[in-house]
Design a protein around this motif. Sequence first.
Motif, PDB file in Angstrom:
ATOM      1  N   LEU A   1       0.841  -1.205   0.000  1.00 41.81           N
ATOM      2  CA  LEU A   1       0.000   0.000   0.000  1.00 41.81           C
ATOM      3  C   LEU A   1       0.874   1.252   0.000  1.00 41.81           C
ATOM      4  CD1 LEU A   1      -2.790  -0.947   2.580  1.00 41.81           C
ATOM      5  CD2 LEU A   1      -2.880  -1.117   0.102  1.00 41.81           C
ATOM      6  N   ASP A   2       1.938   1.224   0.787  1.00 44.41           N
ATOM      7  CA  ASP A   2       2.779   2.415   0.911  1.00 44.41           C
ATOM      8  C   ASP A   2       3.531   2.719  -0.381  1.00 44.41           C
ATOM      9  OD1 ASP A   2       1.911   2.795   3.434  1.00 44.41           O
ATOM     10  OD2 ASP A   2       3.669   1.915   4.425  1.00 44.41           O
ATOM     11  N   SER A   3       3.884   1.674  -1.141  1.00 44.22           N
ATOM     12  CA  SER A   3       4.621   1.927  -2.373  1.00 44.22           C
ATOM     13  C   SER A   3       3.691   2.155  -3.564  1.00 44.22           C
ATOM     14  CB  SER A   3       5.580   0.765  -2.655  1.00 44.22           C
ATOM     15  OG  SER A   3       4.835  -0.417  -2.749  1.00 44.22           O
ATOM     16  N   ALA A   4       2.416   1.930  -3.393  1.00 46.34           N
ATOM     17  CA  ALA A   4       1.475   2.143  -4.499  1.00 46.34           C
ATOM     18  C   ALA A   4       1.250   3.640  -4.708  1.00 46.34           C
ATOM     19  CB  ALA A   4       0.152   1.464  -4.178  1.00 46.34           C
ATOM     20  N   ARG A   5       0.833   3.988  -5.955  1.00 45.45           N
ATOM     21  CA  ARG A   5       0.506   5.379  -6.226  1.00 45.45           C
ATOM     22  C   ARG A   5      -0.993   5.602  -6.045  1.00 45.45           C
ATOM     23  NH1 ARG A   5       3.338   5.520 -11.875  1.00 45.45           N
ATOM     24  NH2 ARG A   5       2.745   3.351 -11.589  1.00 45.45           N
ATOM     25  N   PRO A   6      -1.401   6.797  -5.726  1.00 48.24           N
ATOM     26  CA  PRO A   6      -2.833   7.069  -5.559  1.00 48.24           C
ATOM     27  C   PRO A   6      -3.608   6.649  -6.803  1.00 48.24           C
ATOM     28  CG  PRO A   6      -1.558   8.954  -4.829  1.00 48.24           C
ATOM     29  CD  PRO A   6      -0.581   7.992  -5.438  1.00 48.24           C
ATOM     30  N   GLY A   7      -4.706   5.973  -6.612  1.00 57.58           N
ATOM     31  CA  GLY A   7      -5.526   5.543  -7.733  1.00 57.58           C
ATOM     32  C   GLY A   7      -5.234   4.130  -8.194  1.00 57.58           C
ATOM     33  N   ASP A   8      -4.192   3.513  -7.675  1.00 60.88           N
ATOM     34  CA  ASP A   8      -3.864   2.144  -8.055  1.00 60.88           C
ATOM     35  C   ASP A   8      -4.904   1.151  -7.535  1.00 60.88           C
ATOM     36  OD1 ASP A   8      -1.640   3.005  -9.284  1.00 60.88           O
ATOM     37  OD2 ASP A   8      -0.192   2.068  -7.926  1.00 60.88           O
TER      38      ASP A   8
ATOM     39  N   PRO B   1      -6.368 -15.141  -2.897  1.00 62.39           N
ATOM     40  CA  PRO B   1      -7.042 -15.822  -1.781  1.00 62.39           C
ATOM     41  C   PRO B   1      -6.027 -16.340  -0.768  1.00 62.39           C
ATOM     42  CG  PRO B   1      -7.739 -16.729  -3.899  1.00 62.39           C
ATOM     43  CD  PRO B   1      -6.617 -15.801  -4.182  1.00 62.39           C
ATOM     44  N   GLY B   2      -6.475 -16.534   0.467  1.00 64.11           N
ATOM     45  CA  GLY B   2      -5.588 -17.063   1.494  1.00 64.11           C
ATOM     46  C   GLY B   2      -5.832 -16.396   2.824  1.00 64.11           C
ATOM     47  N   LEU B   3      -5.057 -16.811   3.818  1.00 65.89           N
ATOM     48  CA  LEU B   3      -5.191 -16.248   5.161  1.00 65.89           C
ATOM     49  C   LEU B   3      -4.075 -15.244   5.400  1.00 65.89           C
ATOM     50  CD1 LEU B   3      -6.464 -16.192   8.016  1.00 65.89           C
ATOM     51  CD2 LEU B   3      -4.982 -18.113   8.598  1.00 65.89           C
ATOM     52  N   TYR B   4      -4.435 -13.996   5.617  1.00 69.94           N
ATOM     53  CA  TYR B   4      -3.464 -12.929   5.865  1.00 69.94           C
ATOM     54  C   TYR B   4      -3.398 -12.694   7.371  1.00 69.94           C
ATOM     55  CZ  TYR B   4      -3.857 -11.728   0.863  1.00 69.94           C
ATOM     56  OH  TYR B   4      -3.846 -11.750  -0.502  1.00 69.94           O
ATOM     57  N   ARG B   5      -2.303 -13.073   7.988  1.00 71.66           N
ATOM     58  CA  ARG B   5      -2.166 -12.786   9.429  1.00 71.66           C
ATOM     59  C   ARG B   5      -1.577 -11.389   9.595  1.00 71.66           C
ATOM     60  NH1 ARG B   5      -3.202 -17.293  12.287  1.00 71.66           N
ATOM     61  NH2 ARG B   5      -2.915 -19.271  11.218  1.00 71.66           N
ATOM     62  N   GLN B   6      -2.316 -10.410   9.164  1.00 70.33           N
ATOM     63  CA  GLN B   6      -1.823  -9.030   9.186  1.00 70.33           C
ATOM     64  C   GLN B   6      -2.886  -8.156   9.827  1.00 70.33           C
ATOM     65  OE1 GLN B   6      -0.461  -7.815   5.308  1.00 70.33           O
ATOM     66  NE2 GLN B   6       0.271  -9.871   4.834  1.00 70.33           N
ATOM     67  N   HIS B   7      -2.436  -7.105  10.495  1.00 71.63           N
ATOM     68  CA  HIS B   7      -3.408  -6.249  11.187  1.00 71.63           C
ATOM     69  C   HIS B   7      -2.881  -4.826  11.254  1.00 71.63           C
ATOM     70  CE1 HIS B   7      -0.703  -6.641  14.592  1.00 71.63           C
ATOM     71  NE2 HIS B   7      -0.679  -7.934  14.332  1.00 71.63           N
ATOM     72  N   ASP B   8      -3.730  -3.922  11.720  1.00 70.67           N
ATOM     73  CA  ASP B   8      -3.403  -2.492  11.773  1.00 70.67           C
ATOM     74  C   ASP B   8      -2.814  -2.009  10.449  1.00 70.67           C
ATOM     75  OD1 ASP B   8      -4.042  -1.693  14.619  1.00 70.67           O
ATOM     76  OD2 ASP B   8      -2.787  -3.460  14.947  1.00 70.67           O
ATOM     77  N   ILE B   9      -3.494  -2.375   9.375  1.00 73.56           N
ATOM     78  CA  ILE B   9      -3.068  -1.963   8.034  1.00 73.56           C
ATOM     79  C   ILE B   9      -3.657  -0.580   7.779  1.00 73.56           C
ATOM     80  CG2 ILE B   9      -3.190  -2.526   5.585  1.00 73.56           C
ATOM     81  CD1 ILE B   9      -3.866  -5.476   6.699  1.00 73.56           C
ATOM     82  N   ILE B  10      -2.786   0.391   7.561  1.00 71.80           N
ATOM     83  CA  ILE B  10      -3.267   1.760   7.403  1.00 71.80           C
ATOM     84  C   ILE B  10      -3.286   2.142   5.927  1.00 71.80           C
ATOM     85  CG2 ILE B  10      -2.916   4.162   8.086  1.00 71.80           C
ATOM     86  CD1 ILE B  10      -1.399   3.071  10.523  1.00 71.80           C
ATOM     87  N   VAL B  11      -4.436   2.589   5.442  1.00 69.37           N
ATOM     88  CA  VAL B  11      -4.570   3.005   4.048  1.00 69.37           C
ATOM     89  C   VAL B  11      -4.505   4.525   4.027  1.00 69.37           C
ATOM     90  CG1 VAL B  11      -5.953   2.813   1.957  1.00 69.37           C
ATOM     91  CG2 VAL B  11      -6.078   1.012   3.692  1.00 69.37           C
TER      92      VAL B  11
END
Lengths: 407, 137
Positions: free
Chosen positions: A33-40, A46-56
């Motif tokens: 997300l951080d390396s993406a450009r606005p509008g991407d 599919p799968g299990l993402y053990r990730q949290h506190d993801i800030i957009v």
Amino acid sequence: MLFRAILLSLLLPAAAGATVVTTGPSRPLQGVLDSARPGDTILLAPGLYRQHDIIVRKPLTIIGLQYPVFDGEKRHQVFIITASNVRIQGITVQHTGRSSMVDMAGIRLQNSRGSVIRDCRFLYTTYAVYLENSRHCIITGNYIKAVTTDELQSGNGVHAWKCDSLLIAGNTISGHRDGIYFEFVTGSSILRNISHNNIRYGLHFMFSHNDTYSYNTFRNNGAGVAVMYTKGVTMHRNTFYHNWGDASYGILLKEISDSRIDSNRFVKNTIGIFMEGSNRIHISGNEFSSNGWAMRVQASCEANVIEGNNFLDNSFDVATNGTMMLNTYKGNYWDKYDGYDLDRDGTGDVPYYPVSLYSVLSERVPAAMILYRSFLTNIMDQAEKMMPTIIPDQLRDDRPRTRKWNL
Amino acid sequence: MKILLGSLLLLAGMTSACNRAFEPIVYGKDACAHCKMTIIDKRFAAEIVNPKGKVFKFDDISCLRAFTAEIPGSMIFVNAYREKGEQPLNAATAVYLHHPSFKSPMSGNITAFAGKDDAKGLQDSLQLELLTWETLP
């Protein structure tokens, strides 16, 4: 040549904006997300993402393929959106944490404009979608489910605080404290949602003006809808079914004014509509059937108009706790009306008194309910209908319909 | 008619007048005596037992304070913010904090604690003034 250059310069930003990034569970989404450009657009495998506190932090479109699962492991929040125009679609968020100080959410929107959360699944989250100080956001087509145990620290399905112009449509919400909760939310619409088996309310308004809720179903909640300290609410074509229990209502109105309740169906609720301190509400074209009390109108209500409704098979049609009556009842169909219509114009020739003696008695002495439907009380009711002495005699429908309204 | 009403009143009176004590709140079932909302959040619940032994339950301490009927001579209980609500506090001896981030059901946002030590952590982190029953907003 010049033309071509202009065309290219016009197309280039558009082409750059259309970058599609595909990522999977093994890669940290935050970095993507951080390396993406606005509008991407970010596609999630599919799968299990053990990730949290993801800030957009940028306007991005995040689309899940076959509902990839994000797990908060019962300790964390999952998505936090701080940008505008973010779109999240087709993901599953589950097991957010619980905390007494922080309201943990599956997806939290902070100061966001024009964001969309659609067709996602929220399983066993404390708060599923939590909107803070956001405008013009759309929450649609989501499936939101939590556990209905006696876990009383649970949060709300869709929780909105200090928002404006929201659209909450076509969601299915169950097992939360309140299905949808609005606090200081204005100018918003709640359409075609199904809110059922929530612990407290299907939908709850606090200090939220000029909102509309239509075509929703509120079923088996602690109570259907509570509208409190609010003005200008339109309640249209909703179904309130089986909201049953001690403190249970189809709609609880507390300190509401200048609102409309029309064309709704109230079926098998303990109390269809409970009103306290509510003024200038127009209640028309509703059907009240098989409720304990169709309406309980406290004496603190005034200038309400109740007209053109059907009252069918309710134990009590109307109950009140005072003798003053400042509301208008006209042209309703009451199945308990046993007057006559000699000129056959569809309107009864004698007034109908919707408050029975027994409902007045049970209002004063709740324990008197034990004698409901006994022979003696039936006689008392009949006698009271001939010569009203205890029931408020201004509370009457002068033009009761003798035929059911076709609603 | 009068006799019937009288005997019912007597019956109702007898069942409630005997013991004057905290009556446990049934969360998710009982309604607040003031705002009629279902009481659900143990952290903010409160209760009045009036001199006749009649019990009024509340979902927010601000609801209790707005409910003026028959308060003199009543026993007033508040739930401790950190406890699970089984052991309510005496409202007169409890200490209180007031801050919007508590988000109580009726936005009264008042929390009760058994004593200064219990409140200290929250008080320091939010930099609040400690309140008593008399100084509540």
